[in-house]
Write an enzyme that holds these catalytic residues in place. Structure first.
Site, PDB file in Angstrom:
ATOM      1  CE  LYS A 146      -3.526  -0.768  -0.571  1.00 29.21           C
ATOM      2  NZ  LYS A 146      -4.000  -1.398  -1.852  1.00 29.21           N
ATOM      3  CB  THR A 178       4.482  -1.197  -4.845  1.00 26.20           C
ATOM      4  OG1 THR A 178       3.206  -1.790  -4.623  1.00 26.20           O
ATOM      5  CG2 THR A 178       5.188  -1.058  -3.507  1.00 26.20           C
ATOM      6  NE  ARG A 205      -0.483   5.956   1.474  1.00 24.46           N
ATOM      7  CZ  ARG A 205      -1.589   5.392   0.983  1.00 24.46           C
ATOM      8  NH1 ARG A 205      -1.574   4.126   0.602  1.00 24.46           N
ATOM      9  NH2 ARG A 205      -2.699   6.084   0.863  1.00 24.46           N
ATOM     10  CE  LYS A 215      -2.987  -1.106  -6.937  1.00 27.19           C
ATOM     11  NZ  LYS A 215      -2.412  -1.896  -5.863  1.00 27.19           N
TER      12      LYS A 215
HETATM   13  N1  LIG Z   1      -0.907   7.594  -9.381  1.00 24.07           N
HETATM   14  C1  LIG Z   1      -1.550   6.886  -8.462  1.00 24.07           C
HETATM   15  N2  LIG Z   1      -2.797   6.435  -8.711  1.00 24.07           N
HETATM   16  C2  LIG Z   1      -3.445   5.704  -7.781  1.00 24.07           C
HETATM   17  N3  LIG Z   1      -2.925   5.385  -6.586  1.00 24.07           N
HETATM   18  C3  LIG Z   1      -1.693   5.817  -6.306  1.00 24.07           C
HETATM   19  C4  LIG Z   1      -0.957   6.584  -7.222  1.00 24.07           C
HETATM   20  N4  LIG Z   1       0.227   6.872  -6.672  1.00 24.07           N
HETATM   21  C5  LIG Z   1       0.241   6.335  -5.458  1.00 24.07           C
HETATM   22  N5  LIG Z   1      -0.919   5.705  -5.225  1.00 24.07           N
HETATM   23  C6  LIG Z   1      -1.234   5.021  -3.984  1.00 24.07           C
HETATM   24  O1  LIG Z   1      -0.945   3.649  -4.140  1.00 24.07           O
HETATM   25  C7  LIG Z   1      -1.634   2.998  -3.081  1.00 24.07           C
HETATM   26  C8  LIG Z   1      -1.641   1.512  -3.342  1.00 24.07           C
HETATM   27  O2  LIG Z   1      -0.329   1.069  -3.104  1.00 24.07           O
HETATM   28  P1  LIG Z   1       0.242  -0.230  -3.777  1.00 24.07           P
HETATM   29  O3  LIG Z   1       0.116  -0.152  -5.241  1.00 24.07           O
HETATM   30  O4  LIG Z   1       1.605  -0.413  -3.236  1.00 24.07           O
HETATM   31  O5  LIG Z   1      -0.728  -1.329  -3.212  1.00 24.07           O
HETATM   32  S1  LIG Z   1      -0.494  -2.907  -3.178  1.00 24.07           S
HETATM   33  O6  LIG Z   1       0.366  -3.184  -2.028  1.00 24.07           O
HETATM   34  O7  LIG Z   1       0.087  -3.307  -4.441  1.00 24.07           O
HETATM   35  O8  LIG Z   1      -1.833  -3.441  -2.964  1.00 24.07           O
HETATM   36  C9  LIG Z   1      -2.987   3.653  -3.086  1.00 24.07           C
HETATM   37  O9  LIG Z   1      -3.500   3.570  -1.786  1.00 24.07           O
HETATM   38  P2  LIG Z   1      -5.001   3.933  -1.411  1.00 24.07           P
HETATM   39  O10 LIG Z   1      -5.146   5.414  -1.683  1.00 24.07           O
HETATM   40  O11 LIG Z   1      -5.157   3.623   0.016  1.00 24.07           O
HETATM   41  O12 LIG Z   1      -5.888   3.109  -2.294  1.00 24.07           O
HETATM   42  C10 LIG Z   1      -2.687   5.083  -3.533  1.00 24.07           C
HETATM   43  O13 LIG Z   1      -2.778   6.023  -2.522  1.00 24.07           O
END
Ligand SMILES: Nc1ncnc2c1ncn2[C@@H]1O[C@H](COP(=O)(O)OS(=O)(=O)O)[C@@H](OP(=O)(O)O)[C@H]1O
Length: 406
Positions: A162, A165, A243, A368
């Site tokens: 989260k 990544t 984060r 996401k």
């Molecule tokens: N560009 C963009 N678009 C959408 N989301 C974005 C982006 N950059 C960072 N994030 C943040 O990425 C969070 C999800 O993290 P991960 O991709 O590492 O999640 S996972 O571990 O693979 O499930 C996700 O967390 P949440 O907001 O809680 O859904 C986002 O805050």
């Protein structure tokens, strides 16, 4: 016997003539078809063999070496295609494949690269970058299968769950010198017994100069992962997207809640004993955020200089800035810049103006950037207090203040 009349004489001389013309015609047609077939086969075969056999799969020093190609007797220019040519062709092919994705597959696409943890651990035939061979244009199937060679990753996004990544990996994939598995392989935590050959087979093919990458955020908190990755290669570059651990925990909880709406509240899961204010550090949502503790394990196997810590917050507020650091760390030319991003107001996040191999803007999927539930302020404050010393330690260890503590 009476001699044949004029009519009989005519048919006797005309019949062999037409038959011989017909035979000649048939012969010509056959040879024409045969040569067409041979020509077609040769063309297909050349495409198939030139890349890997001559240039790459046997090691790069063999590229262009005279007499080393399997295409002995074949056209020399085919046997010694320069890597640049191969790269362009592969890129074109990748672009073609992306373009070919039917609009209705957007959901499937999301499953491959936007789902939270699409995993390949169940088997090698998952939804990784190299899984769409069925989409190859006619005559390029071999090209798709054989171009380049599969390498173990030189760089891995090891965490954190989260942290952002997926965004980082998808942004990086825009770079022509980065090739990554779409889904999470989970090799160093769940499938290590399958062996490195199995792992390598999951990787997309790369050309000389391209970097193979994967991301599996759970590696960061897997005790065995540092030793295992180091055993694969001591030189592996490790990227950690971090984060604010409190927001990360809430994000983690939000994800679980979306799958199991009947779970207890965040507040109740946070504490072992709420009145005593005792935080339940055995809850993974809390435990993952103690970054300093996890990092200690990695530093027993890797020097800090081989790890890059990307700010999950800055990845949202300044994606190009963070991508600049990542490209430098990976030794890549800075190709991904602010020109590649735009802020999508509806999504509330930066998105790509053009996703890899596509001409269309692209945001990550709906898993996401979810809306988080409102959490009791007092609980949030308790968590901030809990994480503070660990955060400060983490800033010290990494030499970077991530600004989570005011
Ligand atoms: N560009 C963009 N678009 C959408 N989301 C974005 C982006 N950059 C960072 N994030 C943040 O990425 C969070 C999800 O993290 P991960 O991709 O590492 O999640 S996972 O571990 O693979 O499930 C996700 O967390 P949440 O907001 O809680 O859904 C986002 O805050």
């Amino acid at each position: 016997m009476a001699p044949p009349g004029p009519a009989g004489a005519h048919s006797a001389s005309a019949e062999p003539l037409s038959r011989s013309i017909f035979r000649k015609f048939l012969l010509m047609l056959c040879s024409l078809l045969t040569s067409l077939y041979v020509f077609y086969c040769l063309a297909e075969r050349c495409q198939t063999l030139s890349g890997p056999v001559v240039g790459l799969s046997g090691g790069d020093e063999e590229a262009g070496a005279p007499g080393r190609g399997v295409l002995a007797g074949g056209p020399r220019e085919m046997a010694v295609w320069p890597a640049e040519g191969q790269r362009k062709r592969l890129l074109q092919l990748r672009q073609w494949r992306r373009r070919r994705r039917p609009p209705g597959r957007d959901g499937g696409e999301e499953a491959a690269w936007e789902e939270e943890t699409p995993s390949l651990a169940g088997g090698p035939g998952g939804s990784g970058a190299g899984s769409s061979v069925a989409e190859a244009p006619p005559g390029t199937l071999e090209l798709l299968l054989d171009e380049g060679s599969k390498q173990l990753p030189q760089a891995i996004i090891i965490g954190v769950k989260k942290g952002g990544t997926r965004a980082l990996l998808e942004f990086l994939r825009v770079h022509p010198d980065v090739r990554a598995v779409g889904a999470e392989p989970h090799f160093f935590d769940r499938s290590y017994d399958k062996g490195l050959a199995w792992y390598r087979d999951l990787m997309p093919r790369t050309l000389d100069g391209q970097i193979t990458m994967e991301k599996t955020p759970s590696y960061f908190v897997t005790r065995e992962a540092p030793a295992r990755i180091s055993a694969m290669s001591k030189d592996t570059k490790l990227i950690v997207v971090v984060r604010d651990p409190v927001t990360r925990a809430i994000s983690d909880y939000t994800q679980t809640l979306s799958k199991r709406p009947d779970i207890p509240t965040f507040e109740s899961l946070t504490f072992k004993n709420r009145t005593a204010g005792l935080i339940d550090t055995s809850w993974s949502a809390i435990q993952i955020g103690i970054y300093a503790k996890h990092l200690e394990h990695w530093l027993r196997h890797f020097p800090i200089g081989q790890m890059l810590f990307v700010s999950g917050e800055r990845l949202i507020s300044d994606p190009a800035g963070e991508l600049g650091r990542v490209q430098d760390f990976l030794g890549l030319k800075r190709i991904i810049t602010d020109k590649h991003f735009y802020f999508n107001k509806t999504k509330g996040f930066p998105c790509l103006k053009k996703a890899e191999g596509s001409s269309k803007p692209h945001c990550l999927g709906k898993t996401k950037g979810r809306t988080h539930p409102e959490i009791d302020r007092e609980v949030v404050q308790r968590l901030r207090d809990f994480y503070r010393p660990f955060n400060l330690k983490f800033y010290q260890m990494t030499g970077h203040d991530f600004g989570w503590d005011g």
